[in-house]
Design a protein around this motif. Structure first.
Motif, PDB file in Angstrom:
ATOM      1  N   SER A  10       0.947   6.045  -4.799  1.00 48.18           N
ATOM      2  CA  SER A  10       0.907   5.772  -3.362  1.00 48.18           C
ATOM      3  C   SER A  10       1.016   4.273  -3.094  1.00 48.18           C
ATOM      4  N   ASP A  11       0.441   3.439  -3.983  1.00 47.92           N
ATOM      5  CA  ASP A  11       0.600   1.991  -3.846  1.00 47.92           C
ATOM      6  C   ASP A  11       2.063   1.598  -3.991  1.00 47.92           C
ATOM      7  N   GLU A  12       2.730   2.181  -4.973  1.00 51.33           N
ATOM      8  CA  GLU A  12       4.146   1.893  -5.190  1.00 51.33           C
ATOM      9  C   GLU A  12       4.967   2.316  -3.979  1.00 51.33           C
ATOM     10  N   LYS A  13       4.701   3.490  -3.465  1.00 50.41           N
ATOM     11  CA  LYS A  13       5.429   3.985  -2.295  1.00 50.41           C
ATOM     12  C   LYS A  13       5.202   3.071  -1.089  1.00 50.41           C
ATOM     13  N   ARG A  14       3.964   2.654  -0.891  1.00 44.40           N
ATOM     14  CA  ARG A  14       3.639   1.783   0.243  1.00 44.40           C
ATOM     15  C   ARG A  14       4.351   0.428   0.099  1.00 44.40           C
ATOM     16  N   GLU A  15       4.362  -0.122  -1.106  1.00 43.17           N
ATOM     17  CA  GLU A  15       5.049  -1.395  -1.326  1.00 43.17           C
ATOM     18  C   GLU A  15       6.552  -1.259  -1.058  1.00 43.17           C
ATOM     19  N   LEU A  16       7.147  -0.173  -1.531  1.00 42.41           N
ATOM     20  CA  LEU A  16       8.583   0.038  -1.303  1.00 42.41           C
ATOM     21  C   LEU A  16       8.888   0.185   0.183  1.00 42.41           C
ATOM     22  N   GLU A  17       8.037   0.891   0.900  1.00 40.26           N
ATOM     23  CA  GLU A  17       8.240   1.059   2.346  1.00 40.26           C
ATOM     24  C   GLU A  17       8.129  -0.285   3.073  1.00 40.26           C
ATOM     25  N   LEU A  18       7.164  -1.104   2.663  1.00 42.83           N
ATOM     26  CA  LEU A  18       7.014  -2.425   3.286  1.00 42.83           C
ATOM     27  C   LEU A  18       8.239  -3.300   3.028  1.00 42.83           C
ATOM     28  N   ILE A  19       8.743  -3.259   1.813  1.00 47.98           N
ATOM     29  CA  ILE A  19       9.937  -4.046   1.481  1.00 47.98           C
ATOM     30  C   ILE A  19      11.119  -3.597   2.328  1.00 47.98           C
ATOM     31  N   GLU A  20      11.282  -2.293   2.477  1.00 45.89           N
ATOM     32  CA  GLU A  20      12.380  -1.773   3.293  1.00 45.89           C
ATOM     33  C   GLU A  20      12.252  -2.209   4.741  1.00 45.89           C
ATOM     34  N   LYS A  21      11.037  -2.205   5.280  1.00 44.34           N
ATOM     35  CA  LYS A  21      10.830  -2.648   6.665  1.00 44.34           C
ATOM     36  C   LYS A  21      11.173  -4.118   6.835  1.00 44.34           C
TER      37      LYS A  21
END
Length: 71
Positions: A10-21
């Motif tokens: 979930s940390d990895e997913k959250r980091e990837l989503e933040l980078i995309e934003k």
């Protein structure tokens, strides 16, 4: 152990989503120099810090964004 793995995912997913934003915000401001300058002042350093993430997918996502592009 299972909980730790789920948290890491979930940390990895959250980091990837933040980078995309952040990537989307920067790209959407690319035609407005003043807006782009403001966004880079806010987001560039935190984005570059993600290059040191423990998650390979996150580091790989940051690399092309941090690489110099021809003008």
């Amino acid at each position: 152990m299972v909980i730790r793995t789920m948290t890491a995912q979930s940390d990895e997913k959250r980091e990837l989503e933040l980078i995309e934003k952040v990537e989307w915000r920067i790209l959407s401001a690319s035609s407005d120099d003043e807006k782009l300058d403001r966004l880079l002042k806010v987001y560039l350093a935190p984005l570059l810090l993600k290059a040191g993430s423990e998650h390979v997918a996150v580091r790989n996502k940051v690399k092309p964004l941090a690489a110099p592009h021809p003008a």
